[in-house]
Write a protein that holds these residues in place. Structure first.
Motif, PDB file in Angstrom:
ATOM      1  N   PRO A   7       0.818  -1.211   0.000  1.00 40.56           N
ATOM      2  CA  PRO A   7       0.000   0.000   0.000  1.00 40.56           C
ATOM      3  C   PRO A   7       0.851   1.261   0.000  1.00 40.56           C
ATOM      4  O   PRO A   7       1.958   1.288   0.550  1.00 40.56           O
ATOM      5  CB  PRO A   7      -0.814  -0.124   1.286  1.00 40.56           C
ATOM      6  N   MET A   8       0.325   2.325  -0.605  1.00 42.48           N
ATOM      7  CA  MET A   8       1.066   3.565  -0.738  1.00 42.48           C
ATOM      8  C   MET A   8       1.416   4.191   0.610  1.00 42.48           C
ATOM      9  O   MET A   8       2.373   4.960   0.707  1.00 42.48           O
ATOM     10  CB  MET A   8       0.258   4.551  -1.601  1.00 42.48           C
ATOM     11  N   HIS A   9       0.659   3.870   1.671  1.00 42.10           N
ATOM     12  CA  HIS A   9       1.000   4.499   2.955  1.00 42.10           C
ATOM     13  C   HIS A   9       2.361   4.036   3.470  1.00 42.10           C
ATOM     14  O   HIS A   9       2.983   4.729   4.267  1.00 42.10           O
ATOM     15  CB  HIS A   9      -0.102   4.277   4.000  1.00 42.10           C
ATOM     16  N   TYR A  10       2.865   2.860   3.001  1.00 44.96           N
ATOM     17  CA  TYR A  10       4.232   2.468   3.345  1.00 44.96           C
ATOM     18  C   TYR A  10       5.220   3.471   2.751  1.00 44.96           C
ATOM     19  O   TYR A  10       6.214   3.838   3.381  1.00 44.96           O
ATOM     20  CB  TYR A  10       4.554   1.076   2.782  1.00 44.96           C
ATOM     21  N   VAL A  11       4.943   3.895   1.530  1.00 49.31           N
ATOM     22  CA  VAL A  11       5.796   4.885   0.864  1.00 49.31           C
ATOM     23  C   VAL A  11       5.642   6.247   1.534  1.00 49.31           C
ATOM     24  O   VAL A  11       6.629   6.948   1.799  1.00 49.31           O
ATOM     25  CB  VAL A  11       5.451   4.976  -0.635  1.00 49.31           C
ATOM     26  N   ASN A  12       4.400   6.640   1.817  1.00 50.25           N
ATOM     27  CA  ASN A  12       4.149   7.923   2.468  1.00 50.25           C
ATOM     28  C   ASN A  12       4.898   8.056   3.784  1.00 50.25           C
ATOM     29  O   ASN A  12       5.349   9.143   4.145  1.00 50.25           O
ATOM     30  CB  ASN A  12       2.645   8.101   2.714  1.00 50.25           C
ATOM     31  N   ARG A  26       9.892  14.006  -4.584  1.00 48.20           N
ATOM     32  CA  ARG A  26       9.284  13.766  -5.893  1.00 48.20           C
ATOM     33  C   ARG A  26      10.322  13.245  -6.879  1.00 48.20           C
ATOM     34  O   ARG A  26      10.088  12.271  -7.598  1.00 48.20           O
ATOM     35  CB  ARG A  26       8.654  15.054  -6.418  1.00 48.20           C
ATOM     36  N   GLN A  27      11.457  13.874  -6.876  1.00 40.16           N
ATOM     37  CA  GLN A  27      12.523  13.452  -7.790  1.00 40.16           C
ATOM     38  C   GLN A  27      12.992  12.040  -7.444  1.00 40.16           C
ATOM     39  O   GLN A  27      13.255  11.225  -8.339  1.00 40.16           O
ATOM     40  CB  GLN A  27      13.693  14.444  -7.693  1.00 40.16           C
ATOM     41  N   MET A  28      13.071  11.749  -6.156  1.00 39.56           N
ATOM     42  CA  MET A  28      13.509  10.425  -5.712  1.00 39.56           C
ATOM     43  C   MET A  28      12.538   9.337  -6.188  1.00 39.56           C
ATOM     44  O   MET A  28      12.958   8.305  -6.717  1.00 39.56           O
ATOM     45  CB  MET A  28      13.603  10.408  -4.188  1.00 39.56           C
ATOM     46  N   LEU A  29      11.236   9.585  -6.029  1.00 39.25           N
ATOM     47  CA  LEU A  29      10.247   8.597  -6.442  1.00 39.25           C
ATOM     48  C   LEU A  29      10.257   8.387  -7.952  1.00 39.25           C
ATOM     49  O   LEU A  29      10.188   7.247  -8.433  1.00 39.25           O
ATOM     50  CB  LEU A  29       8.855   9.037  -5.978  1.00 39.25           C
ATOM     51  N   GLU A  30      10.325   9.485  -8.700  1.00 40.71           N
ATOM     52  CA  GLU A  30      10.342   9.365 -10.160  1.00 40.71           C
ATOM     53  C   GLU A  30      11.569   8.583 -10.620  1.00 40.71           C
ATOM     54  O   GLU A  30      11.490   7.773 -11.553  1.00 40.71           O
ATOM     55  CB  GLU A  30      10.315  10.746 -10.789  1.00 40.71           C
ATOM     56  N   ARG A  31      12.672   8.824  -9.965  1.00 42.09           N
ATOM     57  CA  ARG A  31      13.910   8.117 -10.321  1.00 42.09           C
ATOM     58  C   ARG A  31      13.760   6.608 -10.122  1.00 42.09           C
ATOM     59  O   ARG A  31      14.346   5.814 -10.871  1.00 42.09           O
ATOM     60  CB  ARG A  31      15.054   8.653  -9.439  1.00 42.09           C
ATOM     61  N   LEU A  32      12.951   6.217  -9.122  1.00 40.47           N
ATOM     62  CA  LEU A  32      12.766   4.803  -8.807  1.00 40.47           C
ATOM     63  C   LEU A  32      11.539   4.206  -9.485  1.00 40.47           C
ATOM     64  O   LEU A  32      11.171   3.066  -9.233  1.00 40.47           O
ATOM     65  CB  LEU A  32      12.662   4.618  -7.295  1.00 40.47           C
ATOM     66  N   ILE A  34       8.348   5.294  -9.258  1.00 38.00           N
ATOM     67  CA  ILE A  34       7.113   5.402  -8.478  1.00 38.00           C
ATOM     68  C   ILE A  34       6.473   6.752  -8.794  1.00 38.00           C
ATOM     69  O   ILE A  34       7.116   7.789  -8.679  1.00 38.00           O
ATOM     70  CB  ILE A  34       7.395   5.305  -6.969  1.00 38.00           C
ATOM     71  N   ASP A  35       5.217   6.738  -9.196  1.00 36.36           N
ATOM     72  CA  ASP A  35       4.518   7.973  -9.543  1.00 36.36           C
ATOM     73  C   ASP A  35       4.207   8.771  -8.277  1.00 36.36           C
ATOM     74  O   ASP A  35       3.397   8.340  -7.452  1.00 36.36           O
ATOM     75  CB  ASP A  35       3.228   7.642 -10.293  1.00 36.36           C
ATOM     76  N   PRO A  36       4.824   9.939  -8.080  1.00 34.22           N
ATOM     77  CA  PRO A  36       4.579  10.720  -6.860  1.00 34.22           C
ATOM     78  C   PRO A  36       3.147  11.219  -6.730  1.00 34.22           C
ATOM     79  O   PRO A  36       2.687  11.492  -5.618  1.00 34.22           O
ATOM     80  CB  PRO A  36       5.573  11.891  -6.969  1.00 34.22           C
ATOM     81  N   ARG A  45      -1.352   1.630  -4.658  1.00 30.79           N
ATOM     82  CA  ARG A  45      -0.358   0.628  -4.300  1.00 30.79           C
ATOM     83  C   ARG A  45       0.817   0.731  -5.261  1.00 30.79           C
ATOM     84  O   ARG A  45       0.695   1.273  -6.367  1.00 30.79           O
ATOM     85  CB  ARG A  45      -0.961  -0.781  -4.364  1.00 30.79           C
ATOM     86  N   VAL A  46       1.954   0.201  -4.857  1.00 33.10           N
ATOM     87  CA  VAL A  46       3.131   0.150  -5.717  1.00 33.10           C
ATOM     88  C   VAL A  46       3.685  -1.273  -5.681  1.00 33.10           C
ATOM     89  O   VAL A  46       3.497  -1.988  -4.688  1.00 33.10           O
ATOM     90  CB  VAL A  46       4.230   1.144  -5.272  1.00 33.10           C
ATOM     91  N   PRO A  47       4.349  -1.711  -6.737  1.00 34.31           N
ATOM     92  CA  PRO A  47       4.966  -3.040  -6.720  1.00 34.31           C
ATOM     93  C   PRO A  47       5.964  -3.172  -5.566  1.00 34.31           C
ATOM     94  O   PRO A  47       6.685  -2.226  -5.240  1.00 34.31           O
ATOM     95  CB  PRO A  47       5.675  -3.105  -8.075  1.00 34.31           C
TER      96      PRO A  47
END
Length: 339
Positions: A7-12, A26-32, A34-36, A45-47
């Motif tokens: 779930p996205m809250h793990y990322v949040n 934002r830049q970190m997520l895009e680099r990996l 993940i859509d910010p 959710r994210v893989p």
């Protein structure tokens, strides 16, 4: 290949740590990959593979195995050293006691305690006030890591009676059920794993050599549920995940293959915080997210790949699962990649 999501809250939960240390979230997520923009979608959710990359990146950047979610940094290698200090213990009880003592030596934010009272046992984690992330997600993570480390150490899955969480019940509470495969008691007096005390007498069956293989990835990797554990949910996922594009087996067939009655299987799944319908939906959802992320199939093909003959039905289901339509998910991924 196992396809799973978190779930996205793990990322949040990781974003405040990144910002505090001067990282552009934002830049970190895009680099990996993940859509910010999905950070604000409650059900997104994210893989799992992307979550693992994110935790690895943050741990390396911050030189902190807890990714900055505790006030005191945990230097890279601390978890491995704790495991090496405990692996020679003869039983799980001694293993967990030593891990608690080790943590007390290296981290002033946490107090870990092992309790044994007759046939019941508990392993609790208490954080000093103001030392964790706002939602105390790190506590949930550390409890999950402890459980999975203990399972590995004795070579069997410890069936948890319940998990105590001191915080109020969040909107994503059902995710905790899946993480621990056990009933969750929010607003509990302690953050604790509760289980039968007989597990504490189980011998440690792993060796130093096997520990080196186990430590091939960071501790945070244990957050993503592998299908090689012995929980009933994982067994059924393994049994049915190949049928995602067609009809899943009838519940009675699954029960028969497991030598259980349907009533018993239903009760056991409920004890692990799940149901057969939930498992089917989770597999369809995770596979759809995986296929959309690869970008190699049309929308209709993705729908068919997860068992929907009608794209409109797939659209409705995907939005129910993730909070956004598959088309919106695709568009946001495309924007993230082009940005």
């Amino acid at each position: 290949m196992e396809i799973s999501t978190v779930p996205m809250h793990y990322v949040n939960a990781l974003m405040p740590s990144a910002r505090r240390h001067g990282l552009d979230g934002r830049q970190m997520l895009e680099r990996l990959g993940i859509d910010p923009d999905l950070l604000n979608v409650e059900q997104a959710r994210v893989p799992s593979s992307q979550y693992r990359l994110l935790t690895q990146y943050l741990a390396d950047e911050l030189q902190d195995e807890n990714c900055g979610m505790l006030a005191q940094r945990s230097k890279i290698g601390t978890f491995a050293m704790m495991c090496h200090a405990c692996i020679s213990c003869p039983t799980l009880g001694e293993f967990l006691q030593r891990s608690a003592e080790f943590t007390a030596l290296v981290n002033d934010c946490l107090t870990l305690e092992l309790h044994r009272d007759g046939e019941a046992a508990g392993y609790s984690i208490r954080a000093e006030p103001g030392t964790t992330d706002e939602d105390e997600v790190i506590i949930m993570i550390l409890l999950a890591i402890t459980h999975r480390l203990a399972n590995w150490a004795i070579g069997q899955t410890i069936a948890l009676d319940s998990v105590g969480i001191t915080r109020q019940r969040p909107g994503y509470a059902h995710e905790y059920n899946f993480l621990f495969m056990a009933p969750i008691q929010f607003e509990s007096k302690h953050n604790a794993l509760r289980f039968a005390s007989r597990y504490l007498d189980a011998p440690i069956v792993q060796s130093e050599q096997e520990l080196n293989r186990f430590l091939s990835g960071p501790a945070m990797y244990l957050m993503t549920s592998p299908d090689d554990d012995k929980s009933l949910v994982s067994k059924i996922r393994t049994m049915i995940k190949g049928d995602v594009a067609g009809l899943f087996p009838e519940f009675s067939v699954i029960a028969s293959q497991l030598n259980l009655t349907t009533a018993t299987l239903r009760r056991k799944l409920r004890a692990e915080g799940s149901s057969y319908q939930q498992l089917k939906d989770d597999i369809r959802r995770d596979t759809a997210i995986h296929q959309l992320g690869r970008g190699q199939l049309t929308m209709d093909q993705v729908a068919q790949s997860v068992g929907f003959s009608e794209p409109t039905s797939f659209f409705r289901a995907f939005k129910r699962w993730t909070g956004v339509t598959p088309r919106a998910y695709l568009s946001e991924k495309s924007v993230a990649k082009s940005g």
